[in-house]
Design an enzyme around this catalytic site. Structure first.
Site, short mmCIF file in Angstrom:
data_model
loop_
_atom_site.label_atom_id
_atom_site.label_comp_id
_atom_site.label_asym_id
_atom_site.label_seq_id
_atom_site.Cartn_x
_atom_site.Cartn_y
_atom_site.Cartn_z
N LYS A 127 0.87 -1.18 0.00
CA LYS A 127 0.00 0.00 0.00
C LYS A 127 0.91 1.23 0.00
O LYS A 127 1.50 1.58 1.01
CB LYS A 127 -0.90 0.05 1.23
CG LYS A 127 -1.98 1.15 1.11
CD LYS A 127 -2.40 1.72 2.44
CE LYS A 127 -1.46 2.76 2.96
NZ LYS A 127 -1.35 3.99 2.12
N CYS A 184 13.43 10.28 7.51
CA CYS A 184 13.28 9.66 8.84
C CYS A 184 14.51 9.90 9.71
O CYS A 184 14.40 9.99 10.93
CB CYS A 184 13.03 8.17 8.69
SG CYS A 184 11.56 7.76 7.74
N GLU A 220 9.48 1.03 11.18
CA GLU A 220 10.45 2.13 11.22
C GLU A 220 9.63 3.40 11.40
O GLU A 220 8.93 3.84 10.49
CB GLU A 220 11.28 2.22 9.94
CG GLU A 220 12.37 3.29 10.06
CD GLU A 220 12.93 3.74 8.73
OE1 GLU A 220 13.59 4.79 8.71
OE2 GLU A 220 12.71 3.05 7.72
N GLU A 249 9.04 15.61 15.98
CA GLU A 249 9.73 15.49 14.72
C GLU A 249 9.18 16.54 13.76
O GLU A 249 7.99 16.54 13.43
CB GLU A 249 9.54 14.09 14.14
CG GLU A 249 10.34 13.83 12.88
CD GLU A 249 10.19 12.40 12.38
OE1 GLU A 249 11.14 11.87 11.80
OE2 GLU A 249 9.11 11.82 12.58
#
Length: 485
Positions: free
Chosen positions: A178, A288, A254, A385
């Protein structure tokens, strides 16, 4: 190749380009210009189930192939990828926004995982164990886990999918992907190349969708799916983990980070500057492992802040297809709003804007590369973040304080350390609570090393031998009746 792909407005299930069950499609737009890049099928839970069924049907034959046969197909997949590198990169830039050179590097990075796992898949070794009596033999074999699901992000729409699919296919698993709704066309390119390389029908399926709830829910709930791999936010990862627990799937996550970049006073400031620029502003800060908090020792803080701000002020912002562009747009208005909120919060709490700090004159979702000085740990930019082109500078006194401040987060994905002290090179990385630490370098992503985080930044690893193990089950065999009667 890419033009034909875009014109299909489809998903890829069971080796066929298919429409959504209800016929819906959605537009994919260029974040730099707002122009429509192409269309993809807007699939739902019923389509995801169809893809899982196709993967389950294809599993026995693919699993039965020898590792060498699967390896040859993966190598052909790599060959076709590199042959179409420029066209794929242009598509990545068009739907995601990053500068073209970065997109080319992403394609090359993805192709490196195809090669690595084509080779590593030939070395799925078991083991023998000394038995407890002469009449028995113990051994452990490794077998593919089965049908796998991958839920991928938009920031590396090509490479991260390949980083999941290559080890899965090498291990003998089948997969349903996906892709992110912002950038699904790269995933469909991967499927097309895989088909041309000889990957059999049903082994790799792509289910694009505008609303991830239906497709993601089916992939979590369907008992035929035995492994789920997700890259994305911690909040979403937690929900997927909880939902996958109902069928006790293997899960690799992750997740988000709050990456520290620590510069000691004995560091080579020139090297640290180059590393900081690359780590912070690659993909407009939307990675990331992007550095978020820059901890600089007080004796070199002012000097580094000046050097950094000078370099950042010269970064060219623009459409990724322009050769002079170094920083592209943010992915959408939500991302832009978050960046603005972080800057406003920091300034309200006493931070200084050394450069940037506002929307770029180009408009859209472009934001000026920004350096904030005098940031303190309670500010939002030091807690959340950011996922944008904001560098937050924080002053520290000594090694103990640097480690304490860096570890003061629920995240633990990546960290960077710059120092020339040989003892500190070992002490600080060992003390940092992060899954990956770059020492005097800002580039550590490679297929030959395990990538992943600890704490609330994830479970499991991608890349290296460990990445292949995520798609394998261990089976213990006990053989009796060995001794002569």
């Amino acid at each position: 190749m890419v033009k034909k792909l875009i014109e299909r407005s489809a998903g890829f299930i069971g080796g066929q380009w298919v429409q959504a069950a209800d016929g819906r499609v959605f537009a994919v737009t260029n974040p730099s210009t707002g122009a429509v890049v192409g269309y993809a099928a807007d699939m739902g839970a019923a389509d995801a189930k169809r893809a899982v069924d196709a993967a389950a049907e294809a599993l026995p034959a693919w699993r039965a192939l020898s590792p060498a046969a699967r390896s040859e197909i993966l190598l052909k997949w790599r060959e076709l990828t590199l042959a179409n590198k420029r066209a794929i990169a242009e598509l990545i830039t068009a739907e995601q926004g990053k500068p073209l050179l970065e997109a080319i590097a992403e394609v090359e990075y993805g192709a490196s995982f195809m090669q690595w796992y084509a080779e590593e898949g030939r070395r799925i070794y078991g083991e023998t164990i000394p038995a407890d009596c002469p009449n028995r033999r113990f051994m452990v074999i490794k077998q593919p886990v089965g049908v796998c699901a991958a839920i991928a992000p938009w920031n590396f729409p090509f490479a991260i999918i390949v980083r999941k699919a290559a080890p899965a296919l090498a291990a003998g698993c089948t997969m349903v992907v996906k892709p992110a709704e912002q950038a699904p066309l790269s995933a469909l390119t991967i499927a097309q190349l895989a088909q041309e390389a000889g990957v059999p029908a049903g082994v790799l399926n792509v289910v694009p969708c505008l609303d991830p709830e239906g497709v993601g829910g089916e992939l979590c709930d369907n008992p035929k799916v035995r492994k789920l791999s997700f890259t994305g936010s911690t909040a979403v990862g937690k929900r997927l983990l909880a939902r996958a627990a109902a069928t006790v799937k293997k899960v690799t996550l992750e997740l988000g980070g709050q990456t520290p970049f620590i510069i000691f006073d004995d560091a080579d400031l020139g090297d640290a500057l180059l590393g900081a620029l690359a780590s912070k502003f690659r993909n407009a800060g939307q990675t990331c492992v992007c550095a978020n908090r820059f901890f600089v020792q007080e004796s070199v803080y002012d000097e580094f802040a000046r050097m950094f701000a000078d370099e950042v002020s010269q970064l060219q912002v623009g459409d990724g297809m322009q050769p002079t562009s170094k920083v592209g747009p943010l992915i959408d208005q939500e991302a832009l709003a978050k960046v603005e909120r972080h800057v406003a919060d920091a300034v309200a709490r006493g931070a200084r804007v050394l450069v940037g700090g506002k929307r770029h004159r180009l408009g859209g979702t472009f934001f000026e590369p920004t350096v904030l000085a005098d940031v303190t740990p309670e500010m939002a930019v030091a807690q959340e973040e950011t996922f944008g082109p904001i560098a937050a500078l924080i002053k520290f006194r000594d090694e103990d304080e640097a480690v304490r401040l860096a570890n003061d987060t629920r995240f633990g994905l990546a960290a960077y350390v710059y120092t020339r002290d040989i003892g500190r090179v070992w002490r600080v990385p060992e003390a940092l609570e992060f899954g990956m630490v770059g020492v005097n370098t800002s580039g550590f992503s490679t297929p030959t090393a395990p990538l992943g985080g600890i704490k609330e930044s994830g479970l499991g690893r991608e890349g290296a031998r460990q990445g292949l193990e995520q798609y394998l089950e261990e089976k213990y065999l006990c053989l009796g009746g060995i001794a002569k009667v």
